[in-house]
Design a protein around this motif. Structure first.
Motif, PDB file in Angstrom:
ATOM      1  N   CYS A 190       0.812  -1.148   0.161  1.00 43.35           N
ATOM      2  CA  CYS A 190      -0.037   0.035  -0.157  1.00 43.35           C
ATOM      3  C   CYS A 190       1.001   1.207   0.083  1.00 43.35           C
ATOM      4  O   CYS A 190       0.708   2.367  -0.411  1.00 43.35           O
ATOM      5  N   CYS A 191       2.034   1.156   0.643  1.00 44.73           N
ATOM      6  CA  CYS A 191       2.840   2.558   0.980  1.00 44.73           C
ATOM      7  C   CYS A 191       4.264   2.237   0.094  1.00 44.73           C
ATOM      8  O   CYS A 191       5.056   3.228   0.536  1.00 44.73           O
ATOM      9  N   CYS A 257       1.508  -2.617   8.409  1.00 46.25           N
ATOM     10  CA  CYS A 257       2.299  -1.823   7.742  1.00 46.25           C
ATOM     11  C   CYS A 257       2.839  -0.753   8.433  1.00 46.25           C
ATOM     12  O   CYS A 257       1.795   0.155   9.050  1.00 46.25           O
ATOM     13  N   GLY A 259       4.091   2.073   7.342  1.00 44.82           N
ATOM     14  CA  GLY A 259       3.702   3.029   6.549  1.00 44.82           C
ATOM     15  C   GLY A 259       2.295   3.639   6.920  1.00 44.82           C
ATOM     16  O   GLY A 259       2.233   4.844   7.176  1.00 44.82           O
ATOM     17  N   CYS A 260       1.658   2.712   7.261  1.00 40.54           N
ATOM     18  CA  CYS A 260       0.028   3.149   7.610  1.00 40.54           C
ATOM     19  C   CYS A 260       0.076   3.650   8.914  1.00 40.54           C
ATOM     20  O   CYS A 260      -0.918   4.158   9.357  1.00 40.54           O
TER      21      CYS A 260
HETATM   22 ZN   LIG Z   1       0.597   1.046   4.100  1.00 36.43          ZN
END
Ligand SMILES: [Zn+2]
Length: 287
Positions: A190-191, A257, A259-260
């Motif tokens: 996702c990131c 994640c 990043g999230c």
């Molecule tokens: Zn992410």
């Protein structure tokens, strides 16, 4: 179900936030394994607060206190923490009793130039450091050996996962089909958008994995704009592990994640480089 479970703390400001590798530590009470979060330490911004990395410009004394908090939260001695100097390479180092404690309070004593550590010594706590890269855990309950490997995109395409499995075989007689593996909290697809420089290194490896007949569970590359794509490093490492002979049912895969979830973790990519590091750890208690 998510294998890395956030252990709730009674004193969140003063106790290291931990994500325990629950399926393993519940199966074997003498094993400890998991990943730290960003809360519960003493570092100031931008490393606030449980920064475990000595190499990111933070105050050394703060990092050492944070690492002591990890040891305390695990009920292990600080002297057991054993660290390598990570270089995004693929060297695997065996850690004997004499190496215990290296790198715990200073980079100069860390095991040089190594991204993977393994041991069959009880009482040694292997530790490595992350902010988005993928922590890989290995445990052979029969031969009583454990390993940790740090896999960013470079270590991943160098197949540090496979090299660790092979090193455990050579050194400790571990058979791949007995080795349990886990892929910890790290940046998700996702990131994690990359350019052709990275994609051109990943594609030949994917081809090799396909030729080896390893079934993909998820796509590793999701194309975005021309010359770019999002890559799933966790899934790529899972496929490398299977190619190395680890049974798919023996692999735990984290959904976290970094990043999230900057509320829980540091993210090098999402915080523009100036941030702290989490620690992965694994160790077997002495008997
Ligand atoms: Zn992410």
């Amino acid at each position: 179900m998510e294998p890395f479970v956030h252990r709730r703390s009674r004193d969140e400001a003063n106790e290291a936030s931990l994500f325990l590798l629950n399926p393993w530590v519940k199966e074997d009470e003498t094993l400890t394994a998991g990943f730290t979060g960003r809360a519960g330490g003493v570092s100031a911004a931008p490393w606030s607060s449980l920064n475990m990395g000595l190499h990111v410009g933070d105050d050394n004394a703060a990092v050492v206190e944070n690492r002591r908090r990890l040891a305390k939260a695990l009920d292990w001695g600080f002297e057991a923490l054993t660290c390598g100097e990570q270089v995004h390479g693929c060297a695997v180092q065996a850690i004997g009793a004499a190496d215990a404690g290296r790198g715990r309070d200073s980079r100069t004593t860390a095991v040089p130039d190594t991204d993977a550590l393994m041991t069959d010594e009880p009482g040694v706590l292997l530790v490595s450091f992350y902010a988005d890269c993928v922590p890989l855990y290995f445990w052979d309950p029969l031969r009583r050996a454990v390993a940790l490997a740090h896999a960013g995109w470079k270590g991943t395409v160098l197949e540090i996962a496979r090299l660790t499995v092979e090193a455990m075989g050579e050194r400790y007689g571990c058979k791949p089909e007995h080795i349990r593996a886990a892929i910890g909290p790290s940046i998700g697809d996702c990131c994690y958008e990359v350019d052709d420089n990275v994609l051109s290194r990943v594609r030949p490896l994917l081809q090799e994995i396909q030729t080896a007949g390893v079934a993909a569970e998820a796509e590793v590359i999701r194309p975005s704009e021309p010359g770019h794509g999002f890559i799933n490093l966790k899934e790529l490492n899972r496929q490398i592990m299977i190619k190395a002979g680890i049974l798919p049912t023996h692999i735990e895969l984290s959904e976290w994640c970094t990043g999230c979830r900057r509320d829980l973790f540091f993210s090098h990519r999402m915080e523009g480089g100036a941030t702290g590091r989490m620690a992965s750890w694994i160790g077997m208690e002495g008997r």
